[in-house]
Motif scaffolding. Structure first.
Motif, PDB file in Angstrom:
ATOM      1  N   ASP A 158       0.847  -1.190   0.000  1.00 26.64           N
ATOM      2  CA  ASP A 158       0.000   0.000   0.000  1.00 26.64           C
ATOM      3  C   ASP A 158       0.883   1.241   0.000  1.00 26.64           C
ATOM      4  OD1 ASP A 158      -2.173   1.648   0.057  1.00 26.64           O
ATOM      5  OD2 ASP A 158      -2.560   1.408   2.203  1.00 26.64           O
ATOM      6  N   LEU A 159       1.702   1.348  -1.047  1.00 28.95           N
ATOM      7  CA  LEU A 159       2.622   2.469  -1.206  1.00 28.95           C
ATOM      8  C   LEU A 159       2.542   2.957  -2.648  1.00 28.95           C
ATOM      9  CD1 LEU A 159       5.773   1.067   0.657  1.00 28.95           C
ATOM     10  CD2 LEU A 159       4.328   2.964   1.422  1.00 28.95           C
ATOM     11  N   PRO A 160       2.705   4.241  -2.877  1.00 25.40           N
ATOM     12  CA  PRO A 160       2.637   4.745  -4.254  1.00 25.40           C
ATOM     13  C   PRO A 160       3.829   4.239  -5.061  1.00 25.40           C
ATOM     14  CG  PRO A 160       3.336   6.479  -2.739  1.00 25.40           C
ATOM     15  CD  PRO A 160       2.920   5.319  -1.891  1.00 25.40           C
ATOM     16  N   PRO A 161       3.586   3.701  -6.256  1.00 24.72           N
ATOM     17  CA  PRO A 161       4.684   3.201  -7.102  1.00 24.72           C
ATOM     18  C   PRO A 161       5.374   4.349  -7.831  1.00 24.72           C
ATOM     19  CG  PRO A 161       2.586   2.804  -8.172  1.00 24.72           C
ATOM     20  CD  PRO A 161       2.261   3.423  -6.845  1.00 24.72           C
ATOM     21  N   VAL A 162       6.129   5.125  -7.056  1.00 26.05           N
ATOM     22  CA  VAL A 162       6.836   6.283  -7.605  1.00 26.05           C
ATOM     23  C   VAL A 162       8.306   5.910  -7.776  1.00 26.05           C
ATOM     24  CG1 VAL A 162       7.539   8.661  -7.202  1.00 26.05           C
ATOM     25  CG2 VAL A 162       5.245   7.906  -6.533  1.00 26.05           C
ATOM     26  N   PHE A 163       8.866   6.209  -8.955  1.00 27.38           N
ATOM     27  CA  PHE A 163      10.250   5.834  -9.216  1.00 27.38           C
ATOM     28  C   PHE A 163      11.036   7.049  -9.715  1.00 27.38           C
ATOM     29  CE2 PHE A 163       7.780   1.977  -9.421  1.00 27.38           C
ATOM     30  CZ  PHE A 163       8.536   1.102  -8.642  1.00 27.38           C
ATOM     31  N   ASP A 164      10.959   8.149  -8.948  1.00 21.72           N
ATOM     32  CA  ASP A 164      11.792   9.296  -9.266  1.00 21.72           C
ATOM     33  C   ASP A 164      13.225   9.000  -8.820  1.00 21.72           C
ATOM     34  OD1 ASP A 164      11.829   9.619  -6.480  1.00 21.72           O
ATOM     35  OD2 ASP A 164      10.320  11.195  -6.505  1.00 21.72           O
ATOM     36  N   ARG A 165      14.128   9.938  -9.014  1.00 24.54           N
ATOM     37  CA  ARG A 165      15.547   9.686  -8.741  1.00 24.54           C
ATOM     38  C   ARG A 165      15.789   9.335  -7.281  1.00 24.54           C
ATOM     39  NH1 ARG A 165      19.668  12.426  -6.797  1.00 24.54           N
ATOM     40  NH2 ARG A 165      18.441  14.332  -6.587  1.00 24.54           N
ATOM     41  N   VAL A 166      15.170  10.066  -6.361  1.00 22.95           N
ATOM     42  CA  VAL A 166      15.391   9.829  -4.933  1.00 22.95           C
ATOM     43  C   VAL A 166      14.859   8.456  -4.523  1.00 22.95           C
ATOM     44  CG1 VAL A 166      14.816  10.600  -2.595  1.00 22.95           C
ATOM     45  CG2 VAL A 166      15.383  12.280  -4.374  1.00 22.95           C
ATOM     46  N   GLN A 167      13.627   8.149  -4.944  1.00 18.95           N
ATOM     47  CA  GLN A 167      13.028   6.862  -4.593  1.00 18.95           C
ATOM     48  C   GLN A 167      13.802   5.702  -5.226  1.00 18.95           C
ATOM     49  OE1 GLN A 167      11.208   5.661  -2.470  1.00 18.95           O
ATOM     50  NE2 GLN A 167       9.506   4.369  -3.180  1.00 18.95           N
ATOM     51  N   THR A 168      14.238   5.881  -6.462  1.00 16.89           N
ATOM     52  CA  THR A 168      14.980   4.819  -7.139  1.00 16.89           C
ATOM     53  C   THR A 168      16.276   4.505  -6.404  1.00 16.89           C
ATOM     54  OG1 THR A 168      14.031   5.309  -9.301  1.00 16.89           O
ATOM     55  CG2 THR A 168      16.156   4.172  -9.281  1.00 16.89           C
ATOM     56  N   GLU A 169      16.996   5.539  -5.975  1.00 18.32           N
ATOM     57  CA  GLU A 169      18.240   5.312  -5.229  1.00 18.32           C
ATOM     58  C   GLU A 169      17.963   4.618  -3.899  1.00 18.32           C
ATOM     59  OE1 GLU A 169      21.421   5.676  -6.179  1.00 18.32           O
ATOM     60  OE2 GLU A 169      20.526   6.098  -8.135  1.00 18.32           O
ATOM     61  N   LEU A 171      15.478   2.521  -3.280  1.00 18.87           N
ATOM     62  CA  LEU A 171      15.135   1.131  -3.566  1.00 18.87           C
ATOM     63  C   LEU A 171      16.367   0.329  -3.978  1.00 18.87           C
ATOM     64  CD1 LEU A 171      11.758   1.623  -5.468  1.00 18.87           C
ATOM     65  CD2 LEU A 171      12.103   1.007  -3.067  1.00 18.87           C
ATOM     66  N   LYS A 172      17.285   0.966  -4.705  1.00 17.70           N
ATOM     67  CA  LYS A 172      18.544   0.300  -5.037  1.00 17.70           C
ATOM     68  C   LYS A 172      19.297  -0.098  -3.769  1.00 17.70           C
ATOM     69  CE  LYS A 172      19.750   2.353  -9.530  1.00 17.70           C
ATOM     70  NZ  LYS A 172      20.739   3.237 -10.193  1.00 17.70           N
ATOM     71  N   GLY A 173      19.316   0.805  -2.805  1.00 21.86           N
ATOM     72  CA  GLY A 173      19.987   0.517  -1.538  1.00 21.86           C
ATOM     73  C   GLY A 173      19.360  -0.679  -0.834  1.00 21.86           C
ATOM     74  N   MET A 174      18.034  -0.769  -0.879  1.00 21.88           N
ATOM     75  CA  MET A 174      17.345  -1.910  -0.267  1.00 21.88           C
ATOM     76  C   MET A 174      17.729  -3.215  -0.949  1.00 21.88           C
ATOM     77  SD  MET A 174      13.486  -0.506   0.345  1.00 21.88           S
ATOM     78  CE  MET A 174      13.169   1.029   1.224  1.00 21.88           C
ATOM     79  N   LEU A 175      17.823  -3.185  -2.277  1.00 21.77           N
ATOM     80  CA  LEU A 175      18.193  -4.386  -3.014  1.00 21.77           C
ATOM     81  C   LEU A 175      19.620  -4.803  -2.700  1.00 21.77           C
ATOM     82  CD1 LEU A 175      16.582  -3.637  -6.498  1.00 21.77           C
ATOM     83  CD2 LEU A 175      15.845  -5.338  -4.832  1.00 21.77           C
ATOM     84  N   MET A 176      20.526  -3.834  -2.603  1.00 14.24           N
ATOM     85  CA  MET A 176      21.914  -4.158  -2.291  1.00 14.24           C
ATOM     86  C   MET A 176      22.048  -4.747  -0.893  1.00 14.24           C
ATOM     87  SD  MET A 176      23.773  -3.615  -4.900  1.00 14.24           S
ATOM     88  CE  MET A 176      25.404  -3.656  -4.176  1.00 14.24           C
ATOM     89  N   GLU A 177      21.241  -4.265   0.030  1.00 13.73           N
ATOM     90  CA  GLU A 177      21.349  -4.708   1.426  1.00 13.73           C
ATOM     91  C   GLU A 177      20.623  -6.029   1.675  1.00 13.73           C
ATOM     92  OE1 GLU A 177      20.196  -3.132   5.938  1.00 13.73           O
ATOM     93  OE2 GLU A 177      19.959  -1.806   4.204  1.00 13.73           O
ATOM     94  N   ASN A 178      19.530  -6.258   0.989  1.00 11.93           N
ATOM     95  CA  ASN A 178      18.652  -7.383   1.351  1.00 11.93           C
ATOM     96  C   ASN A 178      18.589  -8.514   0.337  1.00 11.93           C
ATOM     97  OD1 ASN A 178      17.423  -6.268   3.868  1.00 11.93           O
ATOM     98  ND2 ASN A 178      16.832  -4.635   2.466  1.00 11.93           N
ATOM     99  N   ALA A 179      19.330  -8.408  -0.764  1.00  9.61           N
ATOM    100  CA  ALA A 179      19.330  -9.468  -1.771  1.00  9.61           C
ATOM    101  C   ALA A 179      20.753  -9.950  -2.008  1.00  9.61           C
ATOM    102  CB  ALA A 179      18.714  -8.958  -3.076  1.00  9.61           C
ATOM    103  N   LYS A 180      20.949 -11.250  -1.923  1.00 11.15           N
ATOM    104  CA  LYS A 180      22.248 -11.862  -2.178  1.00 11.15           C
ATOM    105  C   LYS A 180      22.104 -12.855  -3.327  1.00 11.15           C
ATOM    106  CE  LYS A 180      24.266  -9.912   1.422  1.00 11.15           C
ATOM    107  NZ  LYS A 180      25.326  -8.892   1.260  1.00 11.15           N
ATOM    108  N   PHE A 181      23.133 -12.937  -4.168  1.00 10.73           N
ATOM    109  CA  PHE A 181      23.078 -13.792  -5.350  1.00 10.73           C
ATOM    110  C   PHE A 181      24.337 -14.635  -5.485  1.00 10.73           C
ATOM    111  CE2 PHE A 181      20.128 -10.424  -6.272  1.00 10.73           C
ATOM    112  CZ  PHE A 181      19.125 -11.017  -7.028  1.00 10.73           C
ATOM    113  N   GLY A 182      24.183 -15.774  -6.146  1.00 11.74           N
ATOM    114  CA  GLY A 182      25.334 -16.617  -6.452  1.00 11.74           C
ATOM    115  C   GLY A 182      26.048 -17.088  -5.203  1.00 11.74           C
TER     116      GLY A 182
END
Length: 473
Positions: A158-169, A171-182
């Motif tokens: 229940d959050l607005p799907p906004v992907f401006d520069r600030v929000q995108t950065e 969300l990138k930080g969340m992916l780097m912190e909470n997703a591990k691969f390989g």
């Protein structure tokens, strides 16, 4: 004092085959012939292997005799059917001949009862990716796939799907912190009930895999696996989530059972190929009889791997929800590399293998992704019996990984990503959007199989590799 104990080498020298036969023989000798001379034991076992049928009802050696007979039977090459069973192909014009040929061979197996080929199909090992195969009382490890339980999972917020520069950065930080691969894993993995399952203590192959499973839980594999933020639009107020139509922030994940599933697949595929001898063109379709010990073990191990894959996804989404500071409004998920016990229209139980195919029974929800620059879809199955209640598991590749690396340039791929407004972390040329089929064409080819409930548009994507795509060779 000379030992009277026999070794596996002693048994092999008199003709005993590798495998459980030797184990049964050693156990029988230890339990019933302890103290007897080595010569006595060898002569006894020699008589058994020369004529096992005479010993089938023997109180001490019956299990050895039975195992020898089964082993001998399975070492004989099993003939394929002269004529393959009929099966439907969805979107034939977009499927490479190699995938069709693999399906043709699968439809000649004596255990096959039905099959179907999905519109995203392409060549794999044994059964093609996008192949669906129903067998009777037999499970084929390579028709499930190496990445057992590979699956999709989506959460809506229940959050607005906004992907401006600030929000995108952010969300990138969340992916780097909470997703591990390989090979990257969390320093402190989260606990999960799946790791306490009894199968880890009861099945030998799983005993050696538990520590690795613990270290990798909550992470994703390499290749085409991803974690991404995007916008999901529910198309109607009439949906299973009791949510109004409209746009929602969404997290979408694609991954499987990591090293656990890969090692299970390798182990039981070898057992199947050792005991189920097929002509060379069909050798990767070797099966395990579900009445056999190996078949039962694989079934338990496969289901454990599937539940483990689900647990990995749930932990990824739990971490993302915590970072967002929100609880998800809904979760949708499905396996697409698995085998299920299902009944056909006559009520007969069959083993339905879906190797890169989405379950699409009537009313069953699933997720069919596109590429990182094309939409994915939440779908509701129509229960089409001809397709064995299945649909595609994605867009499907039109270009091999090798060809992609040889023919695509970073410059053209980056332009494609930028034009689509995609922010990407990791990945490489072999997962560029242009290696995939047009998802809209694939969906059009399976309108009789599923109806679309919602559409997902990716915006911030993370795949294997900590570097940004711009820095990947």
């Amino acid at each position: 004092m000379a030992t009277t104990k026999l070794t596996g080498k002693d048994l092999r020298q008199i003709g005993y085959p590798e495998g459980k036969v030797i184990g049964f023989a050693m156990k029988a000798l230890e339990a019933h012939y302890k103290g007897k001379s080595k010569k006595f034991k060898l002569e006894l076992l020699q008589r058994v292997i020369e004529n096992p049928a005479l010993y089938l009802k023997h109180e001490q050696l019956g299990a050895v005799a039975k195992s020898l007979i089964i082993k001998t039977e399975h070492n004989e090459t099993i003939d394929l059917l002269k004529n393959r069973l009929d099966y439907p192909i969805y979107g034939l014009e977009g499927i490479e001949p190699g995938a069709v040929n693999q399906m043709e061979i699968a439809m000649k197996l004596p255990v096959t009862r039905a099959g179907a080929l999905m519109p995203d199909a392409h060549q794999g090992y044994g059964l093609p990716i996008g192949g669906v195969l129903a067998t009777e009382n037999a499970v084929i490890p390579y028709a499930v796939g190496v990445d057992i339980g590979c699956r999709m999972c989506m959460t809506l917020y229940d959050l607005p799907p906004v992907f401006d520069r600030v929000q995108t950065e952010r969300l990138k930080g969340m992916l780097m912190e909470n997703a591990k691969f390989g090979s990257a894993v969390f320093k402190k993995p989260k606990e999960h009930a799946v790791l306490d399952r009894s199968e880890f203590n009861e099945i030998n192959i799983l005993k050696s895999l538990k520590d690795r499973a613990y270290s990798q839980i909550g992470s994703s594999g390499g290749g085409n696996h991803f974690v991404e933020f995007g916008t999901t639009e529910l198309l109607s107020n009439e949906n299973e989530f009791a949510l109004p139509a409209g746009k929602y922030l969404a997290v979408l994940t694609h991954s499987g059972s990591r090293g656990l599933g890969a090692n299970i697949a390798r182990h039981y595929t070898k057992l199947a190929m050792d005991t189920c001898k097929l002509p060379s063109e069909a050798k990767h379709l070797a099966w395990l009889d579900l009445n056999s010990e190996d078949g039962q073990e694989y079934w338990l191990a496969m289901n454990l791997a599937g539940d483990y894959a689900s647990a990995c996804h749930h932990q990824i989404h739990e971490r993302m929800a915590a970072s967002l500071g929100e609880q998800p409004l809904a979760m949708i998920e499905n396996h697409h590399n698995f085998a299920w016990k299902e009944q056909n229209e006559e009520g007969k139980e069959l083993i339905v293998h879906r190797k890169g195919a989405t379950p699409a029974g009537k009313g069953v929800l699933g997720i069919i992704p596109g590429s990182m620059t094309s939409p994915g879809f939440i779908v509701r199955g129509k229960g089409e019996q001809a397709s064995l209640n299945s649909a595609s598991h994605g867009a499907g590749r039109v270009m091999s990984r090798r060809r992609a690396k040889e023919t695509l340039s970073k410059r053209e791929v980056l332009k494609h990503l930028n034009d689509a407004g995609i922010s990407l972390i990791g990945s490489g040329l072999d997962e560029a959007p242009m290696v995939y089929k047009n998802i809209h064409e694939v969906m059009a080819q399976q309108q009789s199989l599923v109806e679309v409930v919602g559409q997902f548009t990716p915006k911030v994507v993370r795949m294997c590799g900590d570097e940004r795509f711009q820095e990947v060779d």
